[in-house]
Scaffold this motif. Structure first.
Motif, PDB file in Angstrom:
ATOM      1  N   LEU A 299      51.129  68.352  16.553  1.00  0.00           N
ATOM      2  CA  LEU A 299      50.439  67.072  16.527  1.00  0.00           C
ATOM      3  C   LEU A 299      50.814  66.213  17.736  1.00  0.00           C
ATOM      4  O   LEU A 299      49.951  65.570  18.343  1.00  0.00           O
ATOM      5  CB  LEU A 299      50.755  66.329  15.227  1.00  0.00           C
ATOM      6  N   GLY A 300      52.076  66.233  18.113  1.00  0.00           N
ATOM      7  CA  GLY A 300      52.514  65.488  19.295  1.00  0.00           C
ATOM      8  C   GLY A 300      51.843  65.988  20.555  1.00  0.00           C
ATOM      9  O   GLY A 300      51.376  65.201  21.386  1.00  0.00           O
ATOM     10  N   ASN A 301      51.785  67.312  20.735  1.00  0.00           N
ATOM     11  CA  ASN A 301      51.107  67.898  21.902  1.00  0.00           C
ATOM     12  C   ASN A 301      49.612  67.608  21.870  1.00  0.00           C
ATOM     13  O   ASN A 301      48.989  67.361  22.902  1.00  0.00           O
ATOM     14  CB  ASN A 301      51.350  69.398  21.969  1.00  0.00           C
ATOM     15  N   PHE A 302      49.040  67.669  20.678  1.00  0.00           N
ATOM     16  CA  PHE A 302      47.611  67.401  20.506  1.00  0.00           C
ATOM     17  C   PHE A 302      47.280  65.987  20.980  1.00  0.00           C
ATOM     18  O   PHE A 302      46.339  65.783  21.744  1.00  0.00           O
ATOM     19  CB  PHE A 302      47.242  67.583  19.029  1.00  0.00           C
ATOM     20  N   LEU A 303      48.054  65.025  20.548  1.00  0.00           N
ATOM     21  CA  LEU A 303      47.814  63.633  20.937  1.00  0.00           C
ATOM     22  C   LEU A 303      48.133  63.399  22.408  1.00  0.00           C
ATOM     23  O   LEU A 303      47.409  62.687  23.101  1.00  0.00           O
ATOM     24  CB  LEU A 303      48.632  62.697  20.050  1.00  0.00           C
ATOM     25  N   LYS A 304      49.205  64.009  22.898  1.00  0.00           N
ATOM     26  CA  LYS A 304      49.608  63.825  24.297  1.00  0.00           C
ATOM     27  C   LYS A 304      48.570  64.388  25.265  1.00  0.00           C
ATOM     28  O   LYS A 304      48.341  63.838  26.333  1.00  0.00           O
ATOM     29  CB  LYS A 304      50.964  64.505  24.533  1.00  0.00           C
ATOM     30  N   ASN A 305      47.927  65.465  24.884  1.00  0.00           N
ATOM     31  CA  ASN A 305      46.958  66.132  25.756  1.00  0.00           C
ATOM     32  C   ASN A 305      45.516  65.703  25.486  1.00  0.00           C
ATOM     33  O   ASN A 305      44.581  66.450  25.785  1.00  0.00           O
ATOM     34  CB  ASN A 305      47.081  67.646  25.620  1.00  0.00           C
ATOM     35  N   SER A 306      45.339  64.528  24.921  1.00  0.00           N
ATOM     36  CA  SER A 306      44.000  63.970  24.664  1.00  0.00           C
ATOM     37  C   SER A 306      43.175  64.838  23.731  1.00  0.00           C
ATOM     38  O   SER A 306      41.955  64.932  23.872  1.00  0.00           O
ATOM     39  CB  SER A 306      43.243  63.734  25.968  1.00  0.00           C
ATOM     40  N   GLY A 307      43.815  65.463  22.772  1.00  0.00           N
ATOM     41  CA  GLY A 307      43.112  66.305  21.813  1.00  0.00           C
ATOM     42  C   GLY A 307      42.102  65.546  20.981  1.00  0.00           C
ATOM     43  O   GLY A 307      41.079  66.102  20.573  1.00  0.00           O
ATOM     44  N   VAL A 308      42.379  64.270  20.729  1.00  0.00           N
ATOM     45  CA  VAL A 308      41.437  63.458  19.956  1.00  0.00           C
ATOM     46  C   VAL A 308      40.114  63.337  20.708  1.00  0.00           C
ATOM     47  O   VAL A 308      39.039  63.490  20.121  1.00  0.00           O
ATOM     48  CB  VAL A 308      42.037  62.062  19.652  1.00  0.00           C
TER      49      VAL A 308
ATOM     50  N   LYS B 159      42.796  71.074  35.550  1.00  0.00           N
ATOM     51  CA  LYS B 159      43.641  70.001  36.090  1.00  0.00           C
ATOM     52  C   LYS B 159      44.285  69.177  34.968  1.00  0.00           C
ATOM     53  O   LYS B 159      44.867  68.143  35.220  1.00  0.00           O
ATOM     54  CB  LYS B 159      42.805  69.085  36.989  1.00  0.00           C
ATOM     55  N   PHE B 160      44.121  69.624  33.736  1.00  0.00           N
ATOM     56  CA  PHE B 160      44.693  68.980  32.547  1.00  0.00           C
ATOM     57  C   PHE B 160      44.165  67.559  32.335  1.00  0.00           C
ATOM     58  O   PHE B 160      44.872  66.705  31.834  1.00  0.00           O
ATOM     59  CB  PHE B 160      46.228  68.962  32.606  1.00  0.00           C
ATOM     60  N   ASP B 161      42.927  67.323  32.735  1.00  0.00           N
ATOM     61  CA  ASP B 161      42.313  66.009  32.548  1.00  0.00           C
ATOM     62  C   ASP B 161      41.334  66.084  31.370  1.00  0.00           C
ATOM     63  O   ASP B 161      40.115  66.001  31.539  1.00  0.00           O
ATOM     64  CB  ASP B 161      41.608  65.558  33.827  1.00  0.00           C
ATOM     65  N   ASN B 162      41.880  66.246  30.164  1.00  0.00           N
ATOM     66  CA  ASN B 162      41.054  66.414  28.974  1.00  0.00           C
ATOM     67  C   ASN B 162      40.245  65.172  28.634  1.00  0.00           C
ATOM     68  O   ASN B 162      39.147  65.276  28.092  1.00  0.00           O
ATOM     69  CB  ASN B 162      41.927  66.808  27.781  1.00  0.00           C
ATOM     70  N   THR B 163      40.768  64.000  28.945  1.00  0.00           N
ATOM     71  CA  THR B 163      40.043  62.762  28.649  1.00  0.00           C
ATOM     72  C   THR B 163      38.752  62.698  29.455  1.00  0.00           C
ATOM     73  O   THR B 163      37.678  62.427  28.904  1.00  0.00           O
ATOM     74  CB  THR B 163      40.922  61.530  28.955  1.00  0.00           C
ATOM     75  N   LYS B 164      38.835  62.962  30.747  1.00  0.00           N
ATOM     76  CA  LYS B 164      37.638  62.930  31.597  1.00  0.00           C
ATOM     77  C   LYS B 164      36.669  64.043  31.189  1.00  0.00           C
ATOM     78  O   LYS B 164      35.458  63.837  31.161  1.00  0.00           O
ATOM     79  CB  LYS B 164      38.030  63.062  33.067  1.00  0.00           C
ATOM     80  N   TYR B 165      37.211  65.211  30.861  1.00  0.00           N
ATOM     81  CA  TYR B 165      36.386  66.320  30.379  1.00  0.00           C
ATOM     82  C   TYR B 165      35.583  65.885  29.151  1.00  0.00           C
ATOM     83  O   TYR B 165      34.372  66.097  29.080  1.00  0.00           O
ATOM     84  CB  TYR B 165      37.280  67.524  30.040  1.00  0.00           C
TER      85      TYR B 165
END
Length: 181
Positions: free
Chosen positions: A4-13, A142-148
């Motif tokens: 859950l921590g990784n999910f939230l940190k990596n913009s999983g929401v 590039k680990f930019d999940n929010t922009k994706y």
């Protein structure tokens, strides 16, 4: 808890929201099409979308998937080279895929002219989808999940709005044009 921590940190929401929204909007536009297109046009559109949809997993023959898989593992300079390579190779692959779509359509011997016209126009859509998938893979590498996720949400909303508007005024061709946008 770690997941859950990784999910939230990596913009999983954001990614989850974009995924769910994409499915809901696709369902909504289908309901709209059923309601506003004549049944014959909806049938022809369904044949065309299913035929072209068969080739969707092969966009660029997996160039963007390769970028998604290996791009995250590369350093900045190598990642840039990989992005450039997958873009160039993917375009060549996409041209080949378009040729395969048209040839396979000939072999299937579609008898309706409208289906042929729609298939040819839908190959343009596949080029657009290739570029969109390439851009999204680049952002994910590039680990930019929010922009994706934001790009995914915006393109889905624009597709639905243009699809409803153009279908309402121009029927089947309006919907196909909205897909190509």
């Amino acid at each position: 808890m770690r997941f859950l921590g990784n999910f939230l940190k990596n913009s999983g929401v954001w990614v989850s929201i974009s995924s769910v929204l994409s499915k809901v909007l696709a369902f909504g536009i289908t309901l709209f099409l059923v309601r506003f297109l004549p049944s014959s046009d909806f049938g022809i559109l369904t044949i065309t979308l299913n035929f072209v949809g068969f080739f969707l997993p092969a966009l660029g023959f997996g160039a963007s998937h390769g970028l998604l898989r290996f791009g995250a593992q590369q350093k900045d300079e190598e990642k840039t080279k990989l992005i450039r390579y997958t873009m160039n190779q993917g375009i060549i692959n996409q041209i080949l895929l378009s040729f395969i779509i048209i040839v396979s359509g000939i072999l299937l011997n579609f008898h309706q002219t409208l289906v042929w016209q729609l298939v040819i126009v839908m190959t343009i859509r596949l080029f657009g989808l290739y570029f969109l998938e390439q851009a999204k893979a680049e952002l994910r590498a590039k680990f930019d999940n929010t922009k994706y996720a934001k790009i995914d949400i915006i393109t889905n909303i624009l597709a639905v709005v243009s699809g409803i508007f153009l279908t309402y005024f121009y029927g089947i061709w309006g919907y196909v044009i909205s897909l190509c946008l």
